[in-house]
Design a protein around this motif. Structure first.
Motif, mmCIF file in Angstrom:
data_model
loop_
_atom_site.group_PDB
_atom_site.id
_atom_site.type_symbol
_atom_site.label_atom_id
_atom_site.label_comp_id
_atom_site.label_asym_id
_atom_site.label_seq_id
_atom_site.Cartn_x
_atom_site.Cartn_y
_atom_site.Cartn_z
ATOM 1 N N GLN A 1 0.834 -1.202 0.000
ATOM 2 C CA GLN A 1 0.000 0.000 0.000
ATOM 3 C C GLN A 1 0.864 1.246 0.000
ATOM 4 O O GLN A 1 2.061 1.184 0.264
ATOM 5 N N LEU A 2 0.227 2.349 -0.288
ATOM 6 C CA LEU A 2 0.894 3.637 -0.292
ATOM 7 C C LEU A 2 0.606 4.316 1.034
ATOM 8 O O LEU A 2 -0.554 4.379 1.465
ATOM 9 N N VAL A 3 1.663 4.775 1.712
ATOM 10 C CA VAL A 3 1.496 5.448 2.994
ATOM 11 C C VAL A 3 2.228 6.780 2.964
ATOM 12 O O VAL A 3 3.149 6.981 2.180
ATOM 13 N N SER A 4 1.812 7.684 3.822
ATOM 14 C CA SER A 4 2.466 8.975 3.963
ATOM 15 C C SER A 4 3.444 8.867 5.123
ATOM 16 O O SER A 4 3.063 8.516 6.231
ATOM 17 N N SER A 5 4.733 9.131 4.862
ATOM 18 C CA SER A 5 5.756 8.883 5.865
ATOM 19 C C SER A 5 6.899 9.883 5.773
ATOM 20 O O SER A 5 7.240 10.341 4.689
ATOM 21 N N LYS A 6 7.511 10.182 6.905
ATOM 22 C CA LYS A 6 8.718 11.004 6.959
ATOM 23 C C LYS A 6 9.980 10.140 6.979
ATOM 24 O O LYS A 6 11.085 10.652 6.988
ATOM 25 N N ALA A 7 9.804 8.831 7.021
ATOM 26 C CA ALA A 7 10.919 7.896 7.220
ATOM 27 C C ALA A 7 11.982 8.010 6.135
ATOM 28 O O ALA A 7 11.701 8.335 4.990
ATOM 29 N N ASN A 8 13.212 7.729 6.530
ATOM 30 C CA ASN A 8 14.355 7.688 5.625
ATOM 31 C C ASN A 8 15.053 6.345 5.750
ATOM 32 O O ASN A 8 15.119 5.765 6.827
ATOM 33 N N ALA A 9 15.620 5.907 4.650
ATOM 34 C CA ALA A 9 16.433 4.691 4.662
ATOM 35 C C ALA A 9 17.714 4.963 5.437
ATOM 36 O O ALA A 9 18.059 6.114 5.689
ATOM 37 N N PRO A 10 18.459 3.920 5.799
ATOM 38 C CA PRO A 10 19.719 4.125 6.516
ATOM 39 C C PRO A 10 20.698 4.940 5.679
ATOM 40 O O PRO A 10 20.708 4.855 4.454
#
Length: 157
Positions: free
Chosen positions: A140-149
Motif C-alpha cells: 500500500q501507499l502510505v504517507s511517511s517522513k521515514a528515511n532509509a539508513p
C-alpha cells in the motif's frame, strides 16, 4: 492530502512487472556501457530506473487521482532531506512492514526492491524479489517522513 490513496492496479503484480522490465533492459544497458551495479551506477542508469518506476508505478496513480501529484511521492533512491511527509510504498511480508527506498541489482543478476523496516529505524536494506511480492500480505501507499539508513552496510538478499 488524504491519508489513503486508492491504487488503480494490483501493486504486488505491478512491482513484479517493473522488476521484470528492469531485468529485460539490463543486458542492453550493459552492452551500451551503462553501469548498473548499485554502488557504481550513475545518472544514466538511475534515469532509466526512475523512468520505469514512474511509468509502471507512479504515473498510473497520478493519472487516476486528484489528490496527489508527482511532488507528493518520495523519489526512488533519495533521502527525504526536508523531513516532510511523502508517499512511500509499504510492503508487508510475514508481518514485517517494509518501506520502499530503491531498486538494486542483486548478486543473482536480478533486480530487487530495496526496503527498510518501518519501525526499527532501518539499519539494513532488505531486498524483495518478485517471488517475495507474491507472498506479500499487502502493498500500500502510505504517507511517511521515514528515511532509509545513511550507511548501507550491505543488502540482505
Amino acid at each position: 492530502m488524504k491519508n489513503e490513496v486508492k491504487l488503480p492496479y494490483d501493486a504486488a503484480e505491478q512491482f513484479s512487472l517493473l522488476l521484470e522490465a528492469l531485468d529485460a533492459v539490463h543486458p542492453f544497458a550493459a552492452r551500451g556501457g551503462i553501469e548498473t551495479s548499485y554502488f557504481n551506477a550513475y545518472d544514466e542508469w538511475e534515469n532509466i530506473v526512475d523512468a520505469l518506476y514512474r511509468s509502471f508505478i507512479v504515473q498510473p496513480i497520478i493519472d487516476t487521482q486528484i489528490i496527489c501529484g508527482l511532488q507528493d511521492f518520495a523519489k526512488i533512491g533519495s533521502h527525504n532531506q526536508a523531513g516532510t511527509k511523502l508517499l512511500r510504498f509499504l510492503v508487508e511480508i510475514n508481518g514485517e512492514e517494509l518501506l520502499l527506498h530503491d531498486i538494486g541489482l542483486a548478486a543473482d543478476g536480478h533486480f530487487k526492491l530495496l526496503t527498510f523496516g518501518s519501525k526499527d529505524k532501518g539499519k539494513v536494506l532488505l531486498a524483495i524479489c518478485g517471488t517475495d511480492l507474491k507472498n506479500a500480505q499487502k502493498v500500500q501507499l502510505v504517507s511517511s517522513k521515514a528515511n532509509a539508513p545513511d550507511a548501507f552496510a550491505g543488502f540482505s538478499f
